[in-house]
Design a protein around this motif. Sequence first.
Motif, short mmCIF file in Angstrom:
data_model
loop_
_atom_site.label_atom_id
_atom_site.label_comp_id
_atom_site.label_asym_id
_atom_site.label_seq_id
_atom_site.Cartn_x
_atom_site.Cartn_y
_atom_site.Cartn_z
N UNK A 143 17.83 -57.37 61.82
CA UNK A 143 16.97 -56.61 62.72
C UNK A 143 15.55 -56.41 62.23
N UNK A 144 15.19 -57.03 61.14
CA UNK A 144 13.83 -56.88 60.60
C UNK A 144 12.80 -57.52 61.53
N UNK A 145 11.61 -56.90 61.56
CA UNK A 145 10.48 -57.42 62.33
C UNK A 145 9.30 -57.59 61.38
N UNK A 146 8.65 -58.76 61.44
CA UNK A 146 7.45 -59.02 60.65
C UNK A 146 6.38 -59.52 61.62
N UNK A 147 5.24 -58.83 61.67
CA UNK A 147 4.20 -59.30 62.58
C UNK A 147 2.80 -59.01 62.06
N UNK A 148 1.84 -59.75 62.62
CA UNK A 148 0.40 -59.58 62.33
C UNK A 148 0.09 -59.68 60.84
N UNK A 149 0.60 -60.73 60.21
CA UNK A 149 0.40 -60.94 58.78
C UNK A 149 -0.08 -62.37 58.54
N UNK A 150 -0.96 -62.53 57.57
CA UNK A 150 -1.34 -63.85 57.08
C UNK A 150 -0.65 -64.09 55.74
N UNK A 151 0.00 -65.23 55.64
CA UNK A 151 0.71 -65.57 54.41
C UNK A 151 -0.01 -66.75 53.76
#
Length: 990
Positions: A371-379
């Motif tokens: 259920x994890x959410x990852x958004x609006x990130x630069x890797x």
Amino acid sequence: MKAGVLRGRLWIALLAVVVAGAAGLLVQAATINLSPGDDIQAAIGAASGGDTIVLSPGVYNVAQTLVVNKALTISSAGATLQGTTASALCVLEVAASNVTISGLGITWATLLESAPAAAELTDSLVRIPANLNLSGVVIIGNTIYLPAQNGAMSTWVARALTIGGNGCTDVTIADNTVYNTRNGIVVQYNNTVALTDNTIYSTKGGIMNYTNTLADAANRTMSGNSWGTAHNEWDIVWNSANYDPNYHESVIELSASNEGAYVVDRRDAPGGNALGNRSHIFVSPTGTTTVNEVNGNMNTPYSTLPNGLNAVAASGTVFVAAGNYQGAVIAKQVHIDGDDAGGTVITSGVGYSPTNSTYKTAFRLDSGADGTVIDDVTVLCTPATLYYFAVFSRNVDNVAVEDLVVYDTVQGISNWGGDGWQILGNEIIGTVAAGGGGIGFYLGVRPGTNLTCSSNLLQGNVVGSDATAPDYSCPGIVLALDLRYGAYGLLTGNEELSGNRILGNTISDGGVVNGVGIEMGVIMTGIADALVPGLIHDTLGMIHGNTIAGNTVSGEYLGVYLYTVADTDVNLNVISDCTGAGIAMYDGNVDNVFRYNSISGNAYGLWNETGSLVDAALNWWGTPTGPSDQGPGLGDAVSSDVVYSPWLALDPDGDPSAPGVQVTAPMLIVVAPVGPEPTGGYLNAAIVGSNSAELPYADTIYVEHGAYDGSEPITQPVTLVSEPGSASHTTVTGAMNIGSGSVTIGLPMQGLRINGDITVASLVDAASVHINWCDLYGTATNSGDGTLDAQYNFWGTQEEVVIDARTIGDIDYAPYLPKNADDSYSDITALVDAGLAGSLNGAIDQLWTLSRMGQDVGTYIEYQGVAGAGALHTDAPNGAVLASLLPGGGGGAVSQTGVEGGYVVGETILGHVEVLDPATGLPVTDTIVTISVLNSESGVVYWGVATYDESSGGYVFEVNTSGLAPGTYELIIQTDDGETKTLSVVVAEA
């Protein structure tokens, strides 16, 4: 003010209200009206329990705390109480049960203290003192605030409302607005309070709860509270106690029921520094590394991701501000929310395998991270000489990865065996590897027991979009069963990839030699067959039920690559300029369907090396003529075992700026009897395509010469025509069902020979349906609304009574044609062009007259030119029958033997008809001969088509007379070019 004057005002303002008193006595409750300048405390003293004090709008200065020590209601609609001295730090005190305070503004005239009081009750604008055991207190609809405070919130002063410890029950605090105080609402120990629908903002702590037992905490009801345009440092705080609460209940569920409140729970057992006790955590490069129970808020953020992830409760949110951070392990459900402007940069640094530290990832999702959410990130994963991942996961489900920008990874987002992922709107730039081979997105499983990868959505992503970044040299998107790593368990037959959707992605890197746009298949490099018995058998069909749709793939070696894949739909993709093949299929692919794709400029459009048939009908191959190589056209080549007809003769992509095919206009669908036939037939496949939601406009189906089944119901507007001049060469069998309005079947010289029945379904707007210039040999039924236009058709007969018997419902079939539609239209055009008819219908009248006379149009026009005579005018026939046939008619003379004469009821009439070419005298074998039987009383009793018998060189038919009434019948034999012979048959009683 003098007491006597006050009493006078009180009595003048009194309104009588009858209420039940003690011992059954009746007492009166009063409403006391005050204006700015009146003495509120004196009014409270003069009032009786149950009275209401109404304050008129305006400002009331309070120099000493107002104490409500009896059951009163104090209300207003615009009055403001403002403390003016240090003696009024508490503006209003409730010291009795059954008190209601509503509609007031409560504030200080100016900031009355320079530092917050140590005791919360001291500087609370509204307070209920401790140990009073009050009940029935209602504080509702008030605005409690201070003038703006500057500096850090830790220096702010005052509380808006405080309930002292011990004994209050049934207290309601609702619909109040609180702002600019150090704390909003403070509830101390052992009170039962409902806090609902309050708006609290610009405070350090919005709602402060002090509890000492779980039972005490259960007496706090909080719901519907909100936080204005900006949250507080903490919206809800649990304080004190030394027991471990249920953090999901006290933090996450409480946040959800209070408009996404920022909640912190400090009630941990001795030891301090609780972990997982905050609903929302802030991380910033300027933050602290000090770990305690309340840090990580907006004013004191953490500086590292691990600290933030440790502090946040499962299902909570970590806000990561713009800045540079090293990656982290995620072992709980969490939302990583980066800077909306894209300034949150994460670098890889977390090993994903304890046996290989060179494998690094920015986010590694471990057990518990479902259920994890990852958004609006630069890797940013550099250097690229090591194995770097932006997001790596094994067996974690329901993850959302949105709006990431990823640079220089081996695998951008890698999901091993996770179901229900949402991978949306990400950008993967320059995926590379030391030995070559990088992947933008990987969805798949490594061998193990009961592993799945299903119901994932990969949509709106871009791979290889930055021309300045290193190109990746392997697939942009991979959906695969990876059998290379025996350390994770041998193949058991339980692994599968199914139900995944790859939609609307853009993949382009300028044509790297080893690039693949979208790859699906089994990876088994370096596996010894002995380790995986029955490998091919076990893996067939295990990658199944997936969808690849709406993607743009260009400049690759292979655009879409399928290996050991089943039951997968590849639709609405733009696949172009691939140097190997736009679509490549290898080994064991079954039941995969390719539809509505724009395939052009590729070295090969579709290469099939599976050994089985692949359905790739209804695609655009770069030219209107269809594919080349195994196809008949000039477009991209297709290999053997490819169904490609029908195909799209227009590029379906009307908006190249958006990923995938964007259908913006009607399509032209070409049907030709070439290549392997699709299931259901060529024409039916075209009708299915035109009916589909993917082609939403009124398409045109263009049918080349041939014989087709047309039984698929038409459910959307469409125009169905043949290639020019082919009504006599394009035959449709099967019953046609028209289930939509705005349908056109046939145009001049582009009609069809329809051997089956035609039905317009109920509720259809039949007036918008047009069937013209066709040869019709079945029954037409209109069950819809309005008149069906069936004019200008040849019905296989010249007898109107026969035509009328074959039309059911409201159908306009006149004028009808005397011979097949193609020849009729050619003759009609010739008459009009020669000036011998002034209109279409006039030309049809002429044609009927010439048919009666046995005169061909060419001879007639020539004669008229020589003789100078005017056009011959007459009416169309009304059931008249030619008595004989004249040589030289359009399609050949008709002779008949052995039919005329007498029969008894029940006897079968056996007929043999020869049709001869008038020029050569040779038999004509490719006409249609129809048989009609009718009489003046019964009308049409039989209509059918004779069958050509090669052994006898003629057409044979049978008419069963069972059920016919005795009498004389006309048996009419007619060819499709209008030649007719009428015989007389007598049927007598047995």
